[in-house]
Design a protein around this motif. Structure first.
Motif, mmCIF file in Angstrom:
data_model
loop_
_atom_site.group_PDB
_atom_site.id
_atom_site.type_symbol
_atom_site.label_atom_id
_atom_site.label_comp_id
_atom_site.label_asym_id
_atom_site.label_seq_id
_atom_site.Cartn_x
_atom_site.Cartn_y
_atom_site.Cartn_z
ATOM 1 N N UNK A 27 0.814 -1.213 0.000
ATOM 2 C CA UNK A 27 0.000 0.000 0.000
ATOM 3 C C UNK A 27 0.850 1.266 0.000
ATOM 4 N N UNK A 28 1.944 1.259 0.762
ATOM 5 C CA UNK A 28 2.841 2.423 0.771
ATOM 6 C C UNK A 28 3.447 2.625 -0.620
ATOM 7 N N UNK A 29 3.898 1.524 -1.237
ATOM 8 C CA UNK A 29 4.458 1.621 -2.583
ATOM 9 C C UNK A 29 3.404 2.080 -3.579
ATOM 10 N N UNK A 46 10.902 3.555 -14.004
ATOM 11 C CA UNK A 46 10.782 3.460 -12.551
ATOM 12 C C UNK A 46 9.319 3.351 -12.133
ATOM 13 N N UNK A 47 8.446 4.109 -12.797
ATOM 14 C CA UNK A 47 7.017 4.062 -12.486
ATOM 15 C C UNK A 47 6.464 2.663 -12.741
ATOM 16 N N UNK A 48 6.846 2.056 -13.860
ATOM 17 C CA UNK A 48 6.376 0.705 -14.183
ATOM 18 C C UNK A 48 6.888 -0.313 -13.161
ATOM 19 N N UNK A 49 8.146 -0.176 -12.774
ATOM 20 C CA UNK A 49 8.701 -1.076 -11.758
ATOM 21 C C UNK A 49 7.945 -0.911 -10.448
ATOM 22 N N UNK A 55 4.546 -2.808 -10.602
ATOM 23 C CA UNK A 55 4.611 -4.266 -10.501
ATOM 24 C C UNK A 55 5.128 -4.721 -9.141
ATOM 25 N N UNK A 56 5.997 -3.923 -8.508
ATOM 26 C CA UNK A 56 6.438 -4.260 -7.158
ATOM 27 C C UNK A 56 5.277 -4.135 -6.178
ATOM 28 N N UNK A 57 4.569 -2.990 -6.234
ATOM 29 C CA UNK A 57 3.448 -2.746 -5.316
ATOM 30 C C UNK A 57 2.378 -3.811 -5.446
ATOM 31 N N UNK A 58 1.986 -4.106 -6.677
ATOM 32 C CA UNK A 58 0.885 -5.028 -6.896
ATOM 33 C C UNK A 58 1.335 -6.481 -6.857
ATOM 34 N N UNK A 59 2.605 -6.730 -7.205
ATOM 35 C CA UNK A 59 3.134 -8.080 -7.081
ATOM 36 C C UNK A 59 3.240 -8.506 -5.625
#
Length: 252
Positions: free
Chosen positions: A52-54, A154-157, A160-164
């Motif tokens: 959620x923070x990400x 960076x936005x795309x990463x 995928x980090x946040x939702x992954x």
């Protein structure tokens, strides 16, 4: 068709915004009432807070739908409360499954496949390291946002980090249930809300007229599959009853 569209545009966003409260309020109350967080994986608030923070910082680059942003804000508040209550009500040191983790202690996983977490990460006995980690993580993301926030890669990463990370939410509880051969300690109300939330999210992600990034869709499908397997575990383990050959008395 107009009714379906009205549901997607009004009911689904409202459910998404309120889902953190409806999903976890009963779990928080149960831990507080029983004065014990045994059987509940502390990795759940870790996963949801990191995700959620990400996700909040991801919004600055992706500008995804407002209901999803509000959900991330509400989720942060709810998970902070859940983590606080769970930490306050952990069993004493030496009690069975005292750390409430799927890999807690030496040789507690299947066939002892994992002996110890590096630096006792998220298994600390003191509460302060938990809050320090979250503060440092938020500060690091804020610094990165100022330095390279507008960068498209960076936005795309970030997305995928946040939702992954969010997509793996059910996995610690799945492993905890498998290790104990029980779903006891994990509220069925949480699972029901997760499954209902999956239905609303999938409908909203794929049928909403707003621009929903594919990161939400792919990770949402994976999480829905894991949530369904949690439901299978409830059926396999007789809704939280340990098997007789485990030598533990049956019943909640």
């Amino acid at each position: 068709m107009s009714l379906i569209k009205w549901t997607i545009n009004h009911i689904a966003p409202a459910f998404i915004v309120t889902s953190p409260v409806t999903s976890y309020a009963d779990q928080i109350w149960s831990i507080h009432k029983n004065r014990s967080s045994a059987g509940f994986s502390l990795d759940i608030p870790l996963i949801m807070l990191v995700s959620s923070i990400t996700k909040l910082f991801y919004w600055f680059g992706a500008h995804y739908d407002t209901p999803l942003l509000i959900q991330a804000l509400v989720m942060c508040v709810v998970q902070v409360v859940l983590l606080h209550v769970a930490l306050q009500n952990r069993p004493p040191v030496g009690a069975q499954h005292s750390l409430n983790q799927p890999f807690a202690g030496a040789k507690e996983g299947p066939q002892g496949f994992l002996l110890h977490r590096p630096y006792d990460f998220w298994q600390w006995r003191n509460q302060r390291p938990y809050w320090s980690f979250l503060a440092y993580y938020t500060a690091a993301l804020a610094i990165l946002q100022l330095i390279i926030g507008p960068n498209e890669t960076y936005v795309q990463i970030q997305g995928f980090v946040a939702l992954g990370v969010e997509a793996i939410l059910p996995i610690p509880q799945i492993l905890e249930n498998h290790r104990l051969r029980s779903s006891k300690g994990f509220r069925v109300s949480v699972l029901v809300n997760w499954l209902i939330g999956d239905a609303f999210k999938m409908t909203y992600f794929f049928m909403s007229e707003g621009g929903i990034p594919w990161a939400f869709k792919l990770c949402g499908m994976f999480q829905a599959a894991c949530d369904c397997y949690l439901g299978v575990q409830y059926w396999m383990y007789e809704q939280g009853t340990l098997r007789a050959d485990d030598g533990v008395a049956k019943g909640f």
